[in-house]
Design an enzyme around this catalytic site. Sequence first.
Site, PDB file in Angstrom:
ATOM      1  N   ASP A  63      26.226  47.562  37.485  1.00 36.37           N
ATOM      2  CA  ASP A  63      26.783  46.846  38.621  1.00 36.37           C
ATOM      3  C   ASP A  63      25.687  45.894  39.100  1.00 36.37           C
ATOM      4  O   ASP A  63      24.775  46.311  39.783  1.00 36.37           O
ATOM      5  CB  ASP A  63      27.187  47.826  39.720  1.00 36.37           C
ATOM      6  N   GLU A  77      24.382  39.770  46.536  1.00 33.14           N
ATOM      7  CA  GLU A  77      25.723  40.267  46.848  1.00 33.14           C
ATOM      8  C   GLU A  77      25.679  41.602  47.557  1.00 33.14           C
ATOM      9  O   GLU A  77      26.434  41.864  48.488  1.00 33.14           O
ATOM     10  CB  GLU A  77      26.553  40.392  45.557  1.00 33.14           C
ATOM     11  N   GLU A  78      24.770  42.488  47.080  1.00 29.97           N
ATOM     12  CA  GLU A  78      24.770  43.867  47.586  1.00 29.97           C
ATOM     13  C   GLU A  78      24.413  43.949  49.064  1.00 29.97           C
ATOM     14  O   GLU A  78      24.632  44.972  49.700  1.00 29.97           O
ATOM     15  CB  GLU A  78      23.791  44.727  46.776  1.00 29.97           C
ATOM     16  N   ASP A  95      33.283  41.328  38.857  1.00 28.44           N
ATOM     17  CA  ASP A  95      32.486  42.443  39.361  1.00 28.44           C
ATOM     18  C   ASP A  95      32.947  43.721  38.682  1.00 28.44           C
ATOM     19  O   ASP A  95      33.842  43.687  37.838  1.00 28.44           O
ATOM     20  CB  ASP A  95      32.624  42.544  40.893  1.00 28.44           C
ATOM     21  N   HIS A 103      26.606  52.718  41.612  1.00 27.48           N
ATOM     22  CA  HIS A 103      25.420  52.810  42.473  1.00 27.48           C
ATOM     23  C   HIS A 103      24.582  54.055  42.198  1.00 27.48           C
ATOM     24  O   HIS A 103      23.843  54.508  43.080  1.00 27.48           O
ATOM     25  CB  HIS A 103      25.778  52.710  43.962  1.00 27.48           C
TER      26      HIS A 103
END
Lengths: 351, 349
Positions: A176, A208-209, A231, A315
């Site tokens: 990711d 982005e995160e 994504d 994650h």
Amino acid sequence: MNEILPFLKDLLSLPGLSGYESPVAMRIEEAWSSLADEVRRTRLGSVHAWRFGIAPAPRPRALIAAHMDAIGLMVTQIVEGFLRVTAIGGVDPRILPGQPVIVHGRESLPGVVVMPKAALLPPEIKDEIVPIEHLWVDLGLPATEVEQKVQVGDIVSFATAPMELSGETIAGHSLDNRASVAALTVCLQALRSRTLNWDVILAATVQEEVTMAGARTSAFVEQPTLAIAVDVTFAKGPGANDWQTFELGKGIVLAWGPNIHPAIHRRLKETAEQMEIPYKVEYTPRHSGTDAYAMQTVAEGIPTAVVSIPLRYMHTPVEVVALKDIERAGRLLAEFLCRLDKAFVEALNWS
Amino acid sequence: MIPDALLSLLERLCNVVAVSGDEGEVRQIVLEEVRPHADEVRIDALGNVLAIRRARNGDGLRVMLAAHMDEVGFMLVAEEGDGLYRFETVGSVDERYLVGKPVWVGKDHLPGVIGARPIHLTTPEERSRKLSLESLRIDLGPGRKVELGSWATFATPFRRLGSAVLAKALDNRLGVATVIELFRNAPPQLELQAVFTVQEEIGLRGASVAAYALQPHLGIAVDCTPAHDLPAPEGRENTVYNTRLGAGPAIYRADGATLSDPRLVRFLEEVARRHNIPYQIRQPGGGGTDAGAIQRARAGIPVVSVSVPGRYPHSPATLALLEDWENTLRLLTQALKEFTVEVLEEKRS
């Protein structure tokens, strides 16, 4: 089939935390330079690969965005040579104890996240989950050396090496969203021998995160006619089996909801069907949780959509993705871009 | 300095999979390393390696050095299809270390991962609770099939961190490498019995039969003991450090399994002082080593344990300092050279 694997493994072996994407950005820039007409970096650091179309100028433009930044940790305090850290992006503290990391101080220092025993923790924690503020990073170095080489604010990336699992899947940290960066690369490869009407920009975006500032500014810079975020989404697996999850390796996922322009969504579906690329629809009734959310409201507004790749254990440093799904996303995007014509500009109008 | 060859032996030992009951890979390396130096090598009914180097002169003293070959890990116990397996822990592994880790499964070291529900799908309340073993799976990827009953360990490759090493299973590959090195340099005046034991992590089982078989006059367990030398919260004093990194080999007086023979403790301390070798006394407390089993063999055998301190044993990554290992080797090398039956002829206290 697995042509993209060596490049993807490179991406998974490079740091590039949100706001500090340069190591991975440079590798992407290098790979994309030979596949695009032109590669640019934005002011915030996103990488834009341009393929020019042949329609008369001013040509419409499509922006395909995949974020390249990764979650990680940041040093908040140094005590007797041990580091306290905080999370950059969404990090479940339960994955941290025993996790190998690299601390990016004056030099790159390997270390490990460690969990003190109960007697060295505030009494209320006992043998339960240790909150991130009570974990340490241990570099195995004398305190004086740590003081010289590390300071508060230094970033810490996960150091788990990528692993090939069975069934043409790969495990690693930052799949990711490096899996989607690989999909954009597959797309660029597929476009090499093809002619485009529209101008096309494939973007590896930053931050982005945490802030989505990369996609937002990329969309502003390019003012595209339409934009698609690529994504990862939740794959079915241990601990995740409800309506929000999709089979690993069984096809890509197209999001549906307020962040999605119906004409783009419809075209993506038709194209997938014609190419016999299996897909599922993911319902995102509010925030799509992707760069599309940010890009949609840029400037006067941009029609957006989301193409997703199913991924297990999101994650964690052992995220798992099927290479086949990366390939599918890349091929679908290439075909979608090739089919963009004058009529599709009209199709984007609401009526 | 630890010689490069010895460091790469440690690396090889740490990177194999040898969970209690499945010590074959370590046994193979041990046999290769000790055979050229041994008068006799045998493998007993449980899988212990017993290597003997007879005395060339002296008073007939028989000294046993024991290092356990096994490590904590997992066993795959049920198949759920599509490369997913339920597993149990072997030896003491804190469940909080499992989540988000890669593993090596079976003889072929097949790569797998222990994943978790994505943070996005969890509540803060959920994230403050442990993930139970029952809820976790080893994922080998779609389509992979392995035999149930296969063993697995954390997939942490050995690496150097400056003057430290970081690896899985330093407990007790540090001990194995130490005893191999001591055996290769055995002194002439005593019979050295190097015993590489199985199943220590599930109850000191290998050492008990090895001690019965070889009847040493004294036994020394060489192991790796936790160093809990992290800062204590709110500036308090850390009173539960067990051992400290950088303070040298840890000599045991008492742990959960053994009361060390005071003559042996005294002797080791004297040797260390005479040769300016740093050492520490491990804080008395729980835990145990093979010494506990050796002590109770036959009519009883005087024992002591000496450990290299290591932070975070039984986790995916243990950290030890090369200087502590080197000082452990120095202390034991010197002690073996100086051992005579007189050490045991003294009064116990």
